[in-house]
Design a protein around this motif. Structure first.
Motif, PDB file in Angstrom:
ATOM      1  N   ALA A 177       0.812  -1.214   0.000  1.00  0.00           N
ATOM      2  CA  ALA A 177       0.000   0.000   0.000  1.00  0.00           C
ATOM      3  C   ALA A 177       0.847   1.267   0.000  1.00  0.00           C
ATOM      4  O   ALA A 177       0.337   2.341  -0.341  1.00  0.00           O
ATOM      5  CB  ALA A 177      -0.926   0.005   1.221  1.00  0.00           C
ATOM      6  N   SER A 178       2.128   1.175   0.371  1.00  0.00           N
ATOM      7  CA  SER A 178       2.986   2.355   0.396  1.00  0.00           C
ATOM      8  C   SER A 178       3.502   2.712  -0.993  1.00  0.00           C
ATOM      9  O   SER A 178       4.124   3.768  -1.174  1.00  0.00           O
ATOM     10  CB  SER A 178       4.181   2.122   1.331  1.00  0.00           C
ATOM     11  N   TYR A 179       3.246   1.865  -1.976  1.00  0.00           N
ATOM     12  CA  TYR A 179       3.735   2.108  -3.333  1.00  0.00           C
ATOM     13  C   TYR A 179       2.906   3.193  -4.006  1.00  0.00           C
ATOM     14  O   TYR A 179       1.680   3.211  -3.911  1.00  0.00           O
ATOM     15  CB  TYR A 179       3.674   0.815  -4.150  1.00  0.00           C
ATOM     16  N   PRO A 200      -5.675  -1.736   3.154  1.00  0.00           N
ATOM     17  CA  PRO A 200      -6.765  -2.276   3.975  1.00  0.00           C
ATOM     18  C   PRO A 200      -7.725  -1.199   4.451  1.00  0.00           C
ATOM     19  O   PRO A 200      -7.376  -0.021   4.571  1.00  0.00           O
ATOM     20  CB  PRO A 200      -6.023  -2.921   5.156  1.00  0.00           C
ATOM     21  N   LEU A 201      -8.953  -1.619   4.730  1.00  0.00           N
ATOM     22  CA  LEU A 201      -9.999  -0.741   5.250  1.00  0.00           C
ATOM     23  C   LEU A 201     -10.359  -1.196   6.656  1.00  0.00           C
ATOM     24  O   LEU A 201     -10.571  -2.388   6.900  1.00  0.00           O
ATOM     25  CB  LEU A 201     -11.238  -0.801   4.349  1.00  0.00           C
ATOM     26  N   LEU A 202     -10.423  -0.252   7.589  1.00  0.00           N
ATOM     27  CA  LEU A 202     -10.810  -0.547   8.967  1.00  0.00           C
ATOM     28  C   LEU A 202     -12.233  -0.067   9.183  1.00  0.00           C
ATOM     29  O   LEU A 202     -12.517   1.126   9.024  1.00  0.00           O
ATOM     30  CB  LEU A 202      -9.863   0.132   9.960  1.00  0.00           C
ATOM     31  N   VAL A 203     -13.137  -0.978   9.521  1.00  0.00           N
ATOM     32  CA  VAL A 203     -14.539  -0.636   9.775  1.00  0.00           C
ATOM     33  C   VAL A 203     -14.768  -0.674  11.280  1.00  0.00           C
ATOM     34  O   VAL A 203     -14.649  -1.728  11.906  1.00  0.00           O
ATOM     35  CB  VAL A 203     -15.491  -1.606   9.054  1.00  0.00           C
ATOM     36  N   VAL A 204     -15.080   0.490  11.853  1.00  0.00           N
ATOM     37  CA  VAL A 204     -15.278   0.616  13.303  1.00  0.00           C
ATOM     38  C   VAL A 204     -16.726   0.997  13.580  1.00  0.00           C
ATOM     39  O   VAL A 204     -17.483   1.338  12.670  1.00  0.00           O
ATOM     40  CB  VAL A 204     -14.313   1.660  13.901  1.00  0.00           C
ATOM     41  N   ILE A 211      -8.707   6.144  16.454  1.00  0.00           N
ATOM     42  CA  ILE A 211      -8.028   5.445  15.359  1.00  0.00           C
ATOM     43  C   ILE A 211      -8.239   6.136  14.015  1.00  0.00           C
ATOM     44  O   ILE A 211      -7.444   5.976  13.092  1.00  0.00           O
ATOM     45  CB  ILE A 211      -8.519   3.975  15.290  1.00  0.00           C
ATOM     46  N   VAL A 212      -9.295   6.935  13.902  1.00  0.00           N
ATOM     47  CA  VAL A 212      -9.574   7.636  12.645  1.00  0.00           C
ATOM     48  C   VAL A 212      -8.418   8.565  12.290  1.00  0.00           C
ATOM     49  O   VAL A 212      -7.978   8.624  11.133  1.00  0.00           O
ATOM     50  CB  VAL A 212     -10.898   8.419  12.746  1.00  0.00           C
ATOM     51  N   GLU A 213      -7.891   9.283  13.286  1.00  0.00           N
ATOM     52  CA  GLU A 213      -6.763  10.178  13.045  1.00  0.00           C
ATOM     53  C   GLU A 213      -5.438   9.426  13.040  1.00  0.00           C
ATOM     54  O   GLU A 213      -4.499   9.821  12.354  1.00  0.00           O
ATOM     55  CB  GLU A 213      -6.731  11.278  14.104  1.00  0.00           C
ATOM     56  N   ALA A 214      -5.358   8.349  13.789  1.00  0.00           N
ATOM     57  CA  ALA A 214      -4.114   7.573  13.839  1.00  0.00           C
ATOM     58  C   ALA A 214      -3.783   6.945  12.492  1.00  0.00           C
ATOM     59  O   ALA A 214      -2.613   6.737  12.166  1.00  0.00           O
ATOM     60  CB  ALA A 214      -4.213   6.492  14.919  1.00  0.00           C
ATOM     61  N   PRO A 219      -0.152   5.087   4.521  1.00  0.00           N
ATOM     62  CA  PRO A 219      -0.562   5.129   3.113  1.00  0.00           C
ATOM     63  C   PRO A 219      -1.491   3.975   2.763  1.00  0.00           C
ATOM     64  O   PRO A 219      -1.217   2.819   3.094  1.00  0.00           O
ATOM     65  CB  PRO A 219       0.757   5.013   2.343  1.00  0.00           C
ATOM     66  N   GLY A 220      -2.581   4.292   2.093  1.00  0.00           N
ATOM     67  CA  GLY A 220      -3.500   3.272   1.611  1.00  0.00           C
ATOM     68  C   GLY A 220      -4.476   2.745   2.635  1.00  0.00           C
ATOM     69  O   GLY A 220      -5.385   1.995   2.291  1.00  0.00           O
ATOM     70  N   VAL A 221      -4.320   3.103   3.923  1.00  0.00           N
ATOM     71  CA  VAL A 221      -5.201   2.607   4.986  1.00  0.00           C
ATOM     72  C   VAL A 221      -6.315   3.613   5.225  1.00  0.00           C
ATOM     73  O   VAL A 221      -6.055   4.805   5.414  1.00  0.00           O
ATOM     74  CB  VAL A 221      -4.416   2.365   6.294  1.00  0.00           C
TER      75      VAL A 221
END
Length: 263
Positions: A177-179, A200-204, A211-214, A219-221
């Protein structure tokens, strides 16, 4: 749409990647994967943000160019007097466009609300099928879906979140994802020089968690709440099978959100 579905179960992991318990998945994760419906819903959602554009009717026509006529051994395209450069005609360098964009063009694609909701359900179901996720290019180790304890939402530091994702088996995915690469075409001049890989996608369960700001500096998350997740998040580009990490409470929010739509 009503169909007979079988319930699935999965394991819940702690922040170290160890199994804590088993949990029953909502029925929406057993829904058939409708790639045609997902792609249609994506185009509908994506085109809602497009702004109609068009050309000035006189664009490319503000010139004194005229054809020199025949019997000169030259093509009869309009030419600027004195310079001899072609202009005005669509087939000349610097000439007008033959078919420029029109502000009357219909750019938005409509979709029924029920179709849209079923597309989200189908996209959620695709995140549980390892073959679809790996075919999309994601790299990870372990089983799907990835369900983590709610403590994940309390992460405040980017480095801490990165360490947790590595423990969950996403080290190769974060490298992928950093590419980034340089975009082809004129977009380089319009504030979008680079294209990034979707990670990846994080669904909270809550959109106001730390974690939204973290995750902003990874990159890509991406992070999205369960009540707001859509096909845009689950199937970027209209392609189903994004690698998704759910919190345990997010599953309950998704179950309540689509309650009664399928059985």
């Amino acid at each position: 749409m009503y169909t007979t579905l079988l319930e699935k179960s999965t394991k819940v992991l702690d922040l170290s990647g160890n199994k804590v318990k088993d949990v029953q998945l909502p029925l929406i994760f057993s829904y058939p994967v409708r790639k045609d419906l997902i792609r249609r819903a994506f185009h509908s959602s994506f085109t809602q943000g497009l702004q109609p554009k068009g050309r000035d009717p006189m664009a490319g026509k503000r010139t004194t160019a005229k054809s020199f006529g025949i019997n000169l051994g030259l093509a009869r395209v309009p030419r600027i007097r004195g310079a001899g450069e072609g202009a005005l005609a669509p087939n000349t360098a610097g000439g007008r466009l033959a078919f420029p964009p029109s502000p009357r063009e219909r750019v938005k694609e409509d979709i029924n609300e029920k179709e849209k909701r079923l597309a989200v359900i189908s996209a959620l179901a695709s995140t549980t099928i390892k073959e679809i996720v790996t075919n999309r290019g994601h790299r990870f180790t372990g089983d799907l879906p990835l369900v983590v304890v709610d403590d994940l939402g309390g992460i405040k530091k980017t480095a801490e979140l990165e360490e947790i994702l590595i423990k969950l088996g996403l080290e190769q995915e974060l490298k992928r994802a950093s590419y980034k690469r340089i975009r082809a075409g004129k977009g380089k001049m319009r504030g979008r020089k680079y294209k990034r890989t979707v990670g990846p996608l994080l669904v909270v369960h809550d959109p106001k968690l730390p974690i939204v700001e973290a995750a902003l500096n990874l990159p890509g998350v991406d992070v999205v709440s369960a009540k707001d997740v859509s096909v845009i998040h689950l199937a970027p580009g209209g392609h189903a099978g994004r690698l998704v990490i759910y919190t345990e409470s997010a599953l309950k929010v998704l179950q309540d959100r689509f309650k009664g739509l399928i059985k």
